[in-house]
Design a protein around this motif. Structure first.
Motif, short mmCIF file in Angstrom:
data_model
loop_
_atom_site.label_atom_id
_atom_site.label_comp_id
_atom_site.label_asym_id
_atom_site.label_seq_id
_atom_site.Cartn_x
_atom_site.Cartn_y
_atom_site.Cartn_z
N PHE A 1 0.85 -1.19 0.00
CA PHE A 1 0.00 0.00 0.00
C PHE A 1 0.89 1.25 0.00
O PHE A 1 2.07 1.19 0.37
CB PHE A 1 -0.92 0.02 1.22
N ARG A 2 0.33 2.39 -0.39
CA ARG A 2 1.12 3.62 -0.49
C ARG A 2 0.30 4.83 -0.06
O ARG A 2 -0.88 4.93 -0.43
CB ARG A 2 1.61 3.81 -1.92
N VAL A 3 0.90 5.72 0.72
CA VAL A 3 0.26 6.99 1.09
C VAL A 3 1.09 8.13 0.53
O VAL A 3 2.32 8.02 0.42
CB VAL A 3 0.09 7.14 2.62
N GLU A 4 0.42 9.21 0.19
CA GLU A 4 1.11 10.36 -0.40
C GLU A 4 0.40 11.63 0.00
O GLU A 4 -0.82 11.71 -0.03
CB GLU A 4 1.13 10.22 -1.92
N ARG A 5 1.18 12.65 0.38
CA ARG A 5 0.61 13.93 0.78
C ARG A 5 0.58 14.87 -0.41
O ARG A 5 1.59 15.06 -1.10
CB ARG A 5 1.42 14.54 1.93
N GLN A 6 -0.58 15.47 -0.66
CA GLN A 6 -0.77 16.37 -1.78
C GLN A 6 -0.32 17.79 -1.41
O GLN A 6 -0.20 18.13 -0.23
CB GLN A 6 -2.24 16.39 -2.20
N PRO A 7 -0.07 18.65 -2.40
CA PRO A 7 0.34 20.03 -2.11
C PRO A 7 -0.65 20.79 -1.23
O PRO A 7 -0.25 21.68 -0.48
CB PRO A 7 0.44 20.66 -3.50
N ASP A 8 -1.95 20.42 -1.31
CA ASP A 8 -2.94 21.12 -0.49
C ASP A 8 -3.04 20.55 0.92
O ASP A 8 -3.89 20.97 1.71
CB ASP A 8 -4.31 21.10 -1.16
N GLY A 9 -2.19 19.58 1.25
CA GLY A 9 -2.16 19.01 2.59
C GLY A 9 -2.98 17.75 2.77
O GLY A 9 -2.91 17.10 3.81
N ARG A 10 -3.78 17.38 1.77
CA ARG A 10 -4.60 16.17 1.88
C ARG A 10 -3.74 14.93 1.62
O ARG A 10 -2.79 14.96 0.84
CB ARG A 10 -5.75 16.20 0.87
N TRP A 11 -4.11 13.84 2.29
CA TRP A 11 -3.43 12.56 2.10
C TRP A 11 -4.27 11.66 1.21
O TRP A 11 -5.49 11.65 1.31
CB TRP A 11 -3.18 11.87 3.44
N ARG A 12 -3.62 10.92 0.33
CA ARG A 12 -4.30 9.95 -0.52
C ARG A 12 -3.63 8.59 -0.35
O ARG A 12 -2.44 8.50 -0.03
CB ARG A 12 -4.24 10.39 -1.99
N THR A 13 -4.41 7.52 -0.53
CA THR A 13 -3.93 6.16 -0.29
C THR A 13 -4.21 5.29 -1.51
O THR A 13 -5.31 5.34 -2.06
CB THR A 13 -4.62 5.55 0.94
N TRP A 14 -3.23 4.47 -1.88
CA TRP A 14 -3.38 3.55 -3.02
C TRP A 14 -3.17 2.11 -2.57
O TRP A 14 -2.34 1.83 -1.70
CB TRP A 14 -2.37 3.88 -4.12
N ARG A 15 -3.93 1.23 -3.19
CA ARG A 15 -3.78 -0.21 -2.95
C ARG A 15 -2.55 -0.72 -3.71
O ARG A 15 -2.02 -0.02 -4.58
CB ARG A 15 -5.02 -0.96 -3.44
N PRO A 16 -2.14 -1.96 -3.41
CA PRO A 16 -0.98 -2.52 -4.13
C PRO A 16 -1.17 -2.60 -5.64
O PRO A 16 -0.20 -2.55 -6.39
CB PRO A 16 -0.84 -3.92 -3.51
N ASP A 17 -2.44 -2.72 -6.10
CA ASP A 17 -2.66 -2.80 -7.55
C ASP A 17 -2.70 -1.44 -8.23
O ASP A 17 -2.96 -1.33 -9.43
CB ASP A 17 -3.96 -3.57 -7.85
N GLY A 18 -2.46 -0.37 -7.45
CA GLY A 18 -2.41 0.96 -8.03
C GLY A 18 -3.71 1.73 -8.00
O GLY A 18 -3.73 2.91 -8.36
N THR A 19 -4.81 1.10 -7.59
CA THR A 19 -6.08 1.81 -7.50
C THR A 19 -6.15 2.60 -6.20
O THR A 19 -5.62 2.18 -5.17
CB THR A 19 -7.27 0.84 -7.57
N GLU A 20 -6.81 3.75 -6.26
CA GLU A 20 -6.88 4.61 -5.09
C GLU A 20 -8.05 4.22 -4.19
O GLU A 20 -9.13 3.86 -4.67
CB GLU A 20 -7.04 6.07 -5.50
N ILE A 21 -7.83 4.28 -2.88
CA ILE A 21 -8.90 4.04 -1.91
C ILE A 21 -9.65 5.35 -1.72
O ILE A 21 -9.08 6.34 -1.26
CB ILE A 21 -8.33 3.55 -0.57
N LEU A 22 -10.93 5.35 -2.06
CA LEU A 22 -11.76 6.54 -1.95
C LEU A 22 -12.72 6.39 -0.78
O LEU A 22 -13.24 5.30 -0.53
CB LEU A 22 -12.53 6.78 -3.25
N ILE A 23 -12.99 7.47 -0.08
CA ILE A 23 -13.80 7.45 1.13
C ILE A 23 -15.19 8.00 0.84
O ILE A 23 -15.35 8.95 0.07
CB ILE A 23 -13.15 8.30 2.23
#
Length: 360
Positions: free
Chosen positions: A325-347
């Motif tokens: 899994f991967r987490v990444e911080r965006q320039p606006d301060g929000r965090w986004r998370t991706w699964r191992p297959d590259g798809t993003e986890i949306l809330i």
């Protein structure tokens, strides 16, 4: 069905309860009720039909669901209990009688099912639930066995034993103040277990202008658990507390300690807690004191021990990001998370069909 298939694991979460809290925005109690009732429906076809028809409420269904907990099903099977007959009786009571009668019938059945069993450990029934409201205040409820309750009452009475004759507080106010004083005494003693390498403490974040100024400053400060308080209240707390300056720049505490340090120093962890407020993994609500500081780019791969390369992650999700899994911080301060297959986890609810249209 999602629970049985392990669907929550696809989004890096442990259970359907945690998925419903993080992704479905349900409260802890409601998520637990949904999962418990869902498990019961496959064993109780009579209740399932009555529930679907609206003859049995969700609260009643959640109560009856207790008879299908694994240990209760095992006892019923050992004793040759006809679960179908139990389903019919309890459903009829729920359909025709007040809620209290349903609760009585369920308790009677469970008591009879384990009539000859050993006396249960009374401490297993202890519960404490705390709910935090938008203004930072909290309410809650607890259940204690007789011995645990006696200890709590003795401690509360001891704390408020020295109240003066002119005390006009109600009994409820006195007990609430005594409970807060117990917490104060425990924190001040320094004997509590450490949290992530630090002694437990009350943390307040406030701008230097609000801290130094005379104004009330409503909503100017934030506590470690996310409550919003006034600047005046923060100054009151600071009277006998340590004040730590955190500057996101070159003139204050050096947040970027470069390659010379691998382990995160206290001042950097404090800055990450202020910025992130808890686990940044999508759908997780773990507080800061459950979290590790994770290197986004591993130290061994050249990643610096700096705020820009740091993220707060609870133990479970810290493990997840080290396994694909991967987490990444965006320039606006929000965090986004991706699964191992590259798809993003949306809330939150996601509409995947065509846009809704309205007839003219």
């Amino acid at each position: 069905e999602c629970e049985v298939s392990g669907a929550a694991e696809v989004d890096g979460l442990k259970s359907m309860g945690s998925w419903l809290r993080g992704h479905g925005h349900l409260s802890t109690a409601e998520a637990a009720r949904v999962v418990r009732t869902g498990r019961a429906l496959q064993h109780l076809p009579g209740m399932t039909a009555a529930f679907a028809a609206g003859a049995v409420t969700a609260e009643q269904a959640g109560l009856i669901a207790r008879v299908t907990e694994p240990e209760q099903l095992a006892r019923a099977a050992e004793q040759g209990v006809d679960l179908g007959a139990v389903d019919t009786v309890l459903t009829d009571i729920a359909r025709e009688r007040p809620h209290a009668d349903t609760a009585t019938a369920v308790h009677h059945y469970l008591d009879r099912l384990d009539a000859d069993g050993p006396e249960p450990d009374p401490t297993e029934g202890r519960r404490l639930v705390i709910a935090r409201h938008a203004d930072g205040s909290i309410t809650g409820r607890f259940d204690l066995d007789a011995v645990g309750g006696e200890r709590l009452q003795a401690a509360l009475e001891a704390v408020q034993a020295g109240r003066c004759a002119g005390d006009e507080r109600t009994r409820a106010q006195q007990l609430a103040d005594a409970l807060v004083q117990l917490a104060d005494n425990a924190l001040a003693s320094g004997q509590l277990p450490t949290l992530r390498g630090h002694k437990p403490q009350v943390i307040v974040k406030i701008g230097i202008g609000d801290l130094a100024g005379p104004q009330v400053g409503r909503g100017a400060a934030e506590t470690g658990f996310g409550a919003t308080i006034s600047a005046a209240r923060a100054r009151w707390i600071a009277c006998d507390g340590a004040v730590t300056r955190i500057v996101m720049g070159p003139d204050g505490v050096p947040l970027d300690v470069g390659r010379s340090v691998r382990l995160v120093p206290p001042h950097l962890r404090r800055a990450a807690e202020v910025r992130d407020g808890g686990c940044v993994f999508a759908g997780c609500g773990a507080p800061t004191h459950w979290c590790d500081v994770h290197h986004l780019i591993a130290w061994i791969n050249g990643g610096e021990t700096s705020l820009d390369n740091a993220a707060l992650l609870c133990e479970r999700h810290h493990t997840k990001v080290h396994h694909g899994f991967r987490v990444e911080r965006q320039p606006d301060g929000r965090w986004r998370t991706w699964r191992p297959d590259g798809t993003e986890i949306l809330i939150g609810p996601q509409r995947t069909g065509p846009p809704l249209t309205t007839a003219a």
